[in-house]
Enzyme design. Structure first.
Site, PDB file in Angstrom:
ATOM      1  N   CYS A 274       0.812  -1.227   0.000  1.00 14.32           N
ATOM      2  CA  CYS A 274       0.000   0.000   0.000  1.00 14.32           C
ATOM      3  C   CYS A 274       0.844   1.276   0.000  1.00 14.32           C
ATOM      4  CB  CYS A 274      -0.966  -0.006   1.179  1.00 14.32           C
ATOM      5  SG  CYS A 274      -2.059  -1.440   1.138  1.00 14.32           S
TER       6      CYS A 274
ATOM      7  N   ASN B 210     -10.011  -0.222  -0.103  1.00 13.01           N
ATOM      8  CA  ASN B 210      -8.549  -0.153  -0.070  1.00 13.01           C
ATOM      9  C   ASN B 210      -8.016  -0.708  -1.390  1.00 13.01           C
ATOM     10  OD1 ASN B 210      -5.828  -0.495   0.325  1.00 13.01           O
ATOM     11  ND2 ASN B 210      -6.006  -1.406   2.374  1.00 13.01           N
TER      12      ASN B 210
ATOM     13  N   HIS C  63      -3.333   7.067   2.774  1.00 15.07           N
ATOM     14  CA  HIS C  63      -3.680   5.789   2.146  1.00 15.07           C
ATOM     15  C   HIS C  63      -5.089   5.393   2.601  1.00 15.07           C
ATOM     16  CE1 HIS C  63      -3.960   1.708   1.060  1.00 15.07           C
ATOM     17  NE2 HIS C  63      -3.707   1.226   2.254  1.00 15.07           N
TER      18      HIS C  63
HETATM   19  N1  COA Z   1     -18.284  -9.000   8.909  1.00 12.45           N
HETATM   20  C1  COA Z   1     -18.781  -9.221  10.154  1.00 12.45           C
HETATM   21  N2  COA Z   1     -17.986  -9.516  11.196  1.00 12.45           N
HETATM   22  C2  COA Z   1     -16.659  -9.574  10.966  1.00 12.45           C
HETATM   23  C3  COA Z   1     -16.102  -9.372   9.690  1.00 12.45           C
HETATM   24  C4  COA Z   1     -16.977  -9.068   8.632  1.00 12.45           C
HETATM   25  N3  COA Z   1     -16.545  -8.821   7.376  1.00 12.45           N
HETATM   26  N4  COA Z   1     -14.757  -9.486   9.768  1.00 12.45           N
HETATM   27  C5  COA Z   1     -14.479  -9.779  11.068  1.00 12.45           C
HETATM   28  N5  COA Z   1     -15.617  -9.842  11.774  1.00 12.45           N
HETATM   29  C6  COA Z   1     -15.807 -10.125  13.212  1.00 12.45           C
HETATM   30  C7  COA Z   1     -14.689 -10.952  13.770  1.00 12.45           C
HETATM   31  O1  COA Z   1     -14.923 -12.319  13.533  1.00 12.45           O
HETATM   32  C8  COA Z   1     -14.778 -10.589  15.226  1.00 12.45           C
HETATM   33  O2  COA Z   1     -15.811 -11.311  15.822  1.00 12.45           O
HETATM   34  P1  COA Z   1     -15.691 -11.821  17.342  1.00 12.45           P
HETATM   35  O3  COA Z   1     -15.564 -10.565  18.168  1.00 12.45           O
HETATM   36  O4  COA Z   1     -16.962 -12.532  17.527  1.00 12.45           O
HETATM   37  O5  COA Z   1     -14.477 -12.676  17.386  1.00 12.45           O
HETATM   38  C9  COA Z   1     -15.174  -9.120  15.203  1.00 12.45           C
HETATM   39  O6  COA Z   1     -15.737  -8.885  13.907  1.00 12.45           O
HETATM   40  C10 COA Z   1     -14.051  -8.164  15.425  1.00 12.45           C
HETATM   41  O7  COA Z   1     -12.973  -8.587  14.605  1.00 12.45           O
HETATM   42  P2  COA Z   1     -11.647  -7.761  14.505  1.00 12.45           P
HETATM   43  O8  COA Z   1     -10.707  -8.404  13.547  1.00 12.45           O
HETATM   44  O9  COA Z   1     -11.199  -7.474  15.893  1.00 12.45           O
HETATM   45  O10 COA Z   1     -12.240  -6.436  13.858  1.00 12.45           O
HETATM   46  P3  COA Z   1     -11.608  -5.001  13.801  1.00 12.45           P
HETATM   47  O11 COA Z   1     -12.436  -4.049  14.547  1.00 12.45           O
HETATM   48  O12 COA Z   1     -10.134  -5.031  14.062  1.00 12.45           O
HETATM   49  O13 COA Z   1     -11.817  -4.652  12.250  1.00 12.45           O
HETATM   50  C11 COA Z   1     -10.508  -4.587  10.278  1.00 12.45           C
HETATM   51  C12 COA Z   1     -11.209  -5.467  11.283  1.00 12.45           C
HETATM   52  C13 COA Z   1      -9.828  -5.441   9.223  1.00 12.45           C
HETATM   53  C14 COA Z   1     -11.545  -3.695   9.601  1.00 12.45           C
HETATM   54  C15 COA Z   1      -9.471  -3.698  11.007  1.00 12.45           C
HETATM   55  O14 COA Z   1      -8.659  -4.494  11.827  1.00 12.45           O
HETATM   56  C16 COA Z   1      -8.608  -2.941  10.064  1.00 12.45           C
HETATM   57  O15 COA Z   1      -9.082  -2.061   9.374  1.00 12.45           O
HETATM   58  N6  COA Z   1      -7.301  -3.241  10.060  1.00 12.45           N
HETATM   59  C17 COA Z   1      -6.402  -2.589   9.159  1.00 12.45           C
HETATM   60  C18 COA Z   1      -6.596  -3.161   7.802  1.00 12.45           C
HETATM   61  C19 COA Z   1      -5.869  -2.406   6.782  1.00 12.45           C
HETATM   62  O16 COA Z   1      -6.064  -1.242   6.682  1.00 12.45           O
HETATM   63  N7  COA Z   1      -5.031  -3.084   6.014  1.00 12.45           N
HETATM   64  C20 COA Z   1      -4.270  -2.525   4.989  1.00 12.45           C
HETATM   65  C21 COA Z   1      -3.270  -1.587   5.564  1.00 12.45           C
HETATM   66  S1  COA Z   1      -2.146  -1.164   4.369  1.00 12.45           S
END
Ligand code: COA
Length: 335
Positions: A114, A286, A256
């Site tokens: 990214c 993204n 980004h």
């Molecule tokens: N729909 C519904 N629920 C979802 C899901 C989806 N698409 N994806 C994950 N979940 C659930 C998980 O299973 C988890 O459930 P649980 O609490 O019962 O175990 C819950 O949501 C929370 O999961 P978590 O991974 O902690 O979510 P989060 O708040 O961290 O959000 C992202 C996930 C990916 C959106 C977040 O971590 C993020 O944006 N990270 C950075 C990603 C990024 O920008 N990457 C590129 C950078 S260059």
């Protein structure tokens, strides 16, 4: 830049594949919902390539638009930022140069996930500063939908496909559009936080067939979230210091487009108003290496970015990698 020759932004273009995929569309495929995706990421829609369309196709479309926007002589180098190349070998850039009718110019890929576009900008600026090129076409193009794990709802809802491109020309550091200061960095201890495990020499050297999940993109979301906020805000501060701008003087922050919460958190850390952070993650999700030029193209088209504004670009990605660049927004003909 350390010389009196600077790379100056002279053209801008972008393209996304026609197929729009909404959160509701994804809810048919995964155990997810529009509410979850919007509230955790700010994403409402994204574009996906159809079968038969590859990253080079997106790059050619965006590249052609940037060339039209810039006008003037043809570029004498092409740098393509992508982590989803058409194939592992050779690079995708020579094919893109050929299809754009650019002849036998140097053309190569830069891989920094990214952060790729900002690394590619720095590479192009370096070619210009060294006198190795006068005009460089810099493209960020990705088709991340082709490497998403259909079993992983978390990564499958946050990415989109698209391409954006700029033309940099040789000019003077004091001109509008001159890339004034760069900060680039990496931290290989985070190599496993964002990865496609299979497909390279490391996995092949085991002689064993790749597990299917290793052929797909994987990410440790929460750690990536934290790192993204820390690295983009620190890198932004470094570039602001280099260029001598206060946060108050800054007109636009083009981060980004990974996640709206990340963009807001970076703005908060910098004590920069959230509403002046450029946002198009809602429309395109993204798009990795294409994210910054797609955001620039959208913001320039809707008048958010205007000539004379002080603009800071900042990105974070796999590697780990990060980078920032400052420029004063120039007059551009948008294609
Ligand atoms: N729909 C519904 N629920 C979802 C899901 C989806 N698409 N994806 C994950 N979940 C659930 C998980 O299973 C988890 O459930 P649980 O609490 O019962 O175990 C819950 O949501 C929370 O999961 P978590 O991974 O902690 O979510 P989060 O708040 O961290 O959000 C992202 C996930 C990916 C959106 C977040 O971590 C993020 O944006 N990270 C950075 C990603 C990024 O920008 N990457 C590129 C950078 S260059």
């Amino acid at each position: 830049m350390t010389t009196d020759r600077a790379a100056v932004l002279a053209g801008l273009g972008a393209w996304v594949p026609p197929r729009t995929v909404t959160n509701d569309d994804l809810s048919q495929q995964f155990d997810t919902s529009d509410e979850w995706i919007r509230s955790r990421t700010g994403i409402a829609t994204r574009h996906f390539v159809d079968p038969g369309m590859a990253t080079s196709d997106l790059a050619v479309e965006a590249g052609a638009r940037a060339l039209k926007s810039a006008g003037g002589p043809a570029p004498d180098a092409l740098v393509l930022a992508t982590t989803t190349p058409d194939r592992p070998c050779p690079g995708t850039a020579p094919d893109v140069a050929e299809r754009l009718g650019l002849g036998h110019i140097p053309a190569f890929d830069v891989s920094a996930v990214c952060t790729g576009f900002l690394y590619a900008l720095a590479t192009a600026a370096g070619l210009i500063a060294a006198g190795l090129a006068e005009r460089v076409l810099v493209i960020g193009a990705e088709s991340f939908s082709t490497i998403l794990n259909p079993e992983d709802r978390t990564t499958s809802v946050i990415f989109g496909d698209g391409a954006g491109a700029v033309v940099l020309r040789a000019g003077r550091p004091e001109e509008p559009g001159a890339l004034k200061a760069f900060d680039l960095g990496s931290d290989g201890t985070g190599v496993d936080l964002i990865t496609v495990r299979a497909g390279g020499s490391q996995q092949r050297s085991t002689g064993l067939p790749a597990a299917l999940e290793d052929t797909f993109f994987s990410m440790q979301g929460q750690q990536v979230f934290m790192q993204a906020v820390l690295r983009m805000s620190a890198s932004s501060r470094t570039v602001l210091d280099q260029v001598g701008w206060s946060v108050e003087e800054l007109d636009a922050l083009v981060g980004h487009q990974a996640n709206l919460r990340i963009l807001h958190a970076v703005a908060d850390k910098l004590k920069f108003p959230r509403e002046k952070a450029v946002v198009n993650v809602d429309k395109v999700a993204n798009t990795a290496g294409a994210s910054i030029p797609l955001a620039l193209a959208d913001a320039a088209a809707d008048g958010t970015l205007r000539p004379g504004q002080k603009v800071l670009l900042t990105a974070f990605g796999g590697g780990l990698t990060w980078g920032s660049v400052a420029l004063e927004w120039p007059e551009l003909d948008l294609a």
